[in-house]
Design a protein around this motif. Structure first.
Motif, PDB file in Angstrom:
ATOM      1  N   GLN A  64      11.928 -27.145 -25.425  1.00  0.00           N
ATOM      2  CA  GLN A  64      11.191 -25.875 -25.436  1.00  0.00           C
ATOM      3  C   GLN A  64       9.703 -26.178 -25.378  1.00  0.00           C
ATOM      4  N   TYR A  67       5.073 -21.637 -25.911  1.00  0.00           N
ATOM      5  CA  TYR A  67       3.758 -21.037 -25.660  1.00  0.00           C
ATOM      6  C   TYR A  67       3.465 -19.938 -26.678  1.00  0.00           C
ATOM      7  N   GLY A  68       4.297 -19.866 -27.700  1.00  0.00           N
ATOM      8  CA  GLY A  68       4.145 -18.814 -28.698  1.00  0.00           C
ATOM      9  C   GLY A  68       3.324 -19.267 -29.890  1.00  0.00           C
ATOM     10  N   LYS A  87      18.160 -12.626 -31.740  1.00  0.00           N
ATOM     11  CA  LYS A  87      18.180 -11.499 -32.680  1.00  0.00           C
ATOM     12  C   LYS A  87      19.574 -11.371 -33.261  1.00  0.00           C
ATOM     13  N   GLY A 111      10.319 -12.661 -23.879  1.00  0.00           N
ATOM     14  CA  GLY A 111      11.035 -13.597 -24.759  1.00  0.00           C
ATOM     15  C   GLY A 111      12.531 -13.524 -24.527  1.00  0.00           C
ATOM     16  N   SER A 117      19.598 -11.020 -26.748  1.00  0.00           N
ATOM     17  CA  SER A 117      19.106  -9.632 -26.739  1.00  0.00           C
ATOM     18  C   SER A 117      19.086  -9.090 -25.309  1.00  0.00           C
ATOM     19  N   GLU A 140      10.606 -15.694 -19.851  1.00  0.00           N
ATOM     20  CA  GLU A 140      10.727 -16.815 -20.798  1.00  0.00           C
ATOM     21  C   GLU A 140       9.848 -17.974 -20.315  1.00  0.00           C
ATOM     22  N   GLY A 141       9.113 -18.574 -21.233  1.00  0.00           N
ATOM     23  CA  GLY A 141       8.233 -19.672 -20.870  1.00  0.00           C
ATOM     24  C   GLY A 141       8.932 -21.013 -20.754  1.00  0.00           C
ATOM     25  N   PHE A 169       3.809 -15.671 -20.559  1.00  0.00           N
ATOM     26  CA  PHE A 169       3.645 -14.217 -20.438  1.00  0.00           C
ATOM     27  C   PHE A 169       2.310 -13.885 -19.768  1.00  0.00           C
ATOM     28  N   ASP A 189       9.233  -9.743 -27.882  1.00  0.00           N
ATOM     29  CA  ASP A 189       9.893 -10.664 -28.816  1.00  0.00           C
ATOM     30  C   ASP A 189       9.470 -12.104 -28.548  1.00  0.00           C
TER      31      ASP A 189
HETATM   32  C1  LIG Z   1      12.382 -15.167 -30.592  1.00  0.00           C
HETATM   33  S1  LIG Z   1      12.665 -15.882 -29.048  1.00  0.00           S
HETATM   34  C2  LIG Z   1      13.400 -14.560 -28.133  1.00  0.00           C
HETATM   35  C3  LIG Z   1      14.794 -14.213 -28.599  1.00  0.00           C
HETATM   36  C4  LIG Z   1      15.559 -13.305 -27.667  1.00  0.00           C
HETATM   37  N1  LIG Z   1      14.821 -12.083 -27.414  1.00  0.00           N
HETATM   38  C5  LIG Z   1      16.882 -12.937 -28.275  1.00  0.00           C
HETATM   39  O1  LIG Z   1      16.910 -12.182 -29.254  1.00  0.00           O
HETATM   40  O2  LIG Z   1      17.909 -13.424 -27.792  1.00  0.00           O
HETATM   41  C6  LIG Z   1      11.067 -15.932 -28.327  1.00  0.00           C
HETATM   42  C7  LIG Z   1      11.028 -16.648 -26.977  1.00  0.00           C
HETATM   43  O3  LIG Z   1       9.774 -16.359 -26.375  1.00  0.00           O
HETATM   44  C8  LIG Z   1       9.302 -17.510 -25.712  1.00  0.00           C
HETATM   45  N2  LIG Z   1       7.819 -17.415 -25.706  1.00  0.00           N
HETATM   46  C9  LIG Z   1       6.990 -17.332 -26.779  1.00  0.00           C
HETATM   47  N3  LIG Z   1       5.708 -17.219 -26.393  1.00  0.00           N
HETATM   48  C10 LIG Z   1       5.714 -17.224 -25.031  1.00  0.00           C
HETATM   49  C11 LIG Z   1       4.689 -17.115 -24.047  1.00  0.00           C
HETATM   50  N4  LIG Z   1       3.404 -16.981 -24.385  1.00  0.00           N
HETATM   51  N5  LIG Z   1       5.061 -17.141 -22.751  1.00  0.00           N
HETATM   52  C12 LIG Z   1       6.368 -17.283 -22.406  1.00  0.00           C
HETATM   53  N6  LIG Z   1       7.387 -17.378 -23.294  1.00  0.00           N
HETATM   54  C13 LIG Z   1       7.068 -17.352 -24.595  1.00  0.00           C
HETATM   55  C14 LIG Z   1       9.802 -18.681 -26.556  1.00  0.00           C
HETATM   56  O4  LIG Z   1       9.931 -19.851 -25.764  1.00  0.00           O
HETATM   57  C15 LIG Z   1      11.134 -18.151 -27.088  1.00  0.00           C
HETATM   58  O5  LIG Z   1      12.204 -18.619 -26.307  1.00  0.00           O
END
Ligand SMILES: C[S@@+](CC[C@H](N)C(=O)[O-])C[C@H]1O[C@@H](n2cnc3c(N)ncnc32)[C@H](O)[C@@H]1O
Length: 266
Positions: A64, A67-68, A87, A111, A117, A140-141, A169, A189
Motif C-alpha cells: 500500500q 497517500y492518506g 467498513k 477510497g 463498501s 484508490e491510490g 485523489f 473514505d
Molecule cells: C479506509 S480505506 C477505504 C475502505 C473502503 N471504502 C471500504 O470500506 O471497503 C481508505 C483507502 O483510501 C486510500 N487513500 C487514502 N488517501 C488517499 C489519497 N490521497 N489518494 C488515493 N487513495 C487514498 C487508501 O490507500 C485506502 O485504501
C-alpha cells in the motif's frame, strides 16, 4: 495507542444522541426507518459478507502506497486490509440502504480499498437500475489494493456498475468529476485529514443538487476530522446533517431548516 479524542467523543455522542421516539423531523424519521434501522439480511449482504470472510483469511502480501493520513509505504496481507480498512457490515449496509431507498444513481467514492463498501454501493444500484442508467466511480491510490478490489467486483458480477480509478485523489478527482453533471452521493473514505477533506468537499459542492448527500467517514477519528465535520455542518449550502458517529451525512434540501441530528446506530 488509545485515541482519547475518539473515546471522549463516543461517550459524548451516546449521551447526546436523539431518541428516535422524539424525532420530530419527518425527513430524518423516514431516513432512520428506511435506511438506518437494522434490517433483515438479503442476498447482496450475504454474498458481500461471505467475500469479506474470504478476504479475512487471504494471506497474499500486497503493497500500500498510503497517500492518506499515514503517508507511508507498507507491505501487509490482504487479510490485514480486510480487517483494518473495510467498513463494517452495519455501516456499509446503511450506505446501501440510502442508495437503494432514495434511488440514487450518480455516485463517487474516495477510497476503494478492497472494494467492500464499493460492492455494497454497486449492489444497491443494481437493485434499481440497469448498468447504463448509473454512474459510480471509486478511486484508490494503492494500485495493488485496487487490483484485488477489481477481482472482488468481478467475483460478485458487479464490475459493469463500477468505474475504478487508480491514483491520488488530488490527481484523479478533478478529471473524474468532469464526467458528472450532478453527484447524488459521495462517500469520502480516505485521507482523513482536515485540509484534504475540506478540499474534496469544496470540489464536490458545485455538483450537488437538492437531493444529494455527502457521506464522511470517521468524523471523530481525530481532532482534524472533527474540525472538518463541524465546518461542513456550518456551510451555507448544508441544511440537515445526521451524525451517526462513525459516519456524518450532510444533506442540502432547501425545504428543510438548518438542523443537526445525532443518532445511535449501535
Ligand atoms: C479506509 S480505506 C477505504 C475502505 C473502503 N471504502 C471500504 O470500506 O471497503 C481508505 C483507502 O483510501 C486510500 N487513500 C487514502 N488517501 C488517499 C489519497 N490521497 N489518494 C488515493 N487513495 C487514498 C487508501 O490507500 C485506502 O485504501
Amino acid at each position: 495507542m488509545i485515541n482519547t479524542h475518539f473515546c471522549k467523543k463516543i461517550i459524548e455522542h451516546y449521551w447526546s444522541a436523539t431518541r428516535i421516539d422524539v424525532l420530530h423531523s419527518p425527513f430524518v424519521f423516514d431516513l432512520y426507518n428506511a435506511c438506518i434501522k437494522r434490517t433483515k439480511s438479503n442476498t447482496d449482504f450475504t454474498l458481500i459478507e461471505s467475500l469479506r470472510k474470504k478476504l479475512k483469511n487471504d494471506n497474499r502480501i500486497i503493497t500500500q502506497n498510503d497517500y492518506g493520513a499515514n503517508q507511508s509505504v507498507r507491505k501487509k496481507s490482504v487479510k490485514y486490509f480486510a480487517k483494518q480498512h473495510a467498513k463494517p457490515a452495519r455501516i456499509a449496509q446503511i450506505i446501501y440502504q440510502i442508495i437503494k431507498h432514495y434511488q440514487y444513481k450518480n455516485i463517487i467514492e474516495l477510497g476503494t480499498s478492497l472494494g467492500i463498501s464499493g460492492s455494497y454501493q454497486a449492489a444497491a444500484l443494481r437493485k434499481n437500475f440497469k448498468t447504463d442508467e448509473v454512474h459510480f466511480s471509486t478511486i484508490e491510490g494503492a494500485d495493488e489494493i485496487a487490483k484485488v478490489a477489481s477481482e472482488n467486483f468481478s467475483s460478485l458480477e458487479l464490475e459493469k456498475y463500477i468505474h475504478q480509478y487508480i491514483g491520488k485523489f488530488d490527481d484523479v478527482l478533478p478529471d473524474v468529476l468532469k464526467k458528472y453533471d450532478t453527484i447524488d452521493v459521495a462517500f469520502i473514505d480516505g485521507n482523513h485529514r482536515y485540509e484534504p477533506t475540506m478540499n474534496y468537499f469544496k470540489q464536490l459542492l458545485p455538483l450537488i443538487k437538492n437531493n444529494s448527500v455527502l457521506i464522511f467517514d470517521d468524523i471523530y477519528w481525530s481532532k482534524e476530522m472533527t474540525k472538518a465535520w463541524e465546518e461542513i455542518k456550518q456551510n451555507d449550502k448544508v441544511t440537515v446533517t445526521v451524525d451517526l458517529f462513525f459516519l456524518g451525512l450532510a444533506f442540502f434540501r432547501k425545504e428543510q431548516t438548518k438542523e443537526h441530528f445525532k443518532l445511535r446506530i449501535f
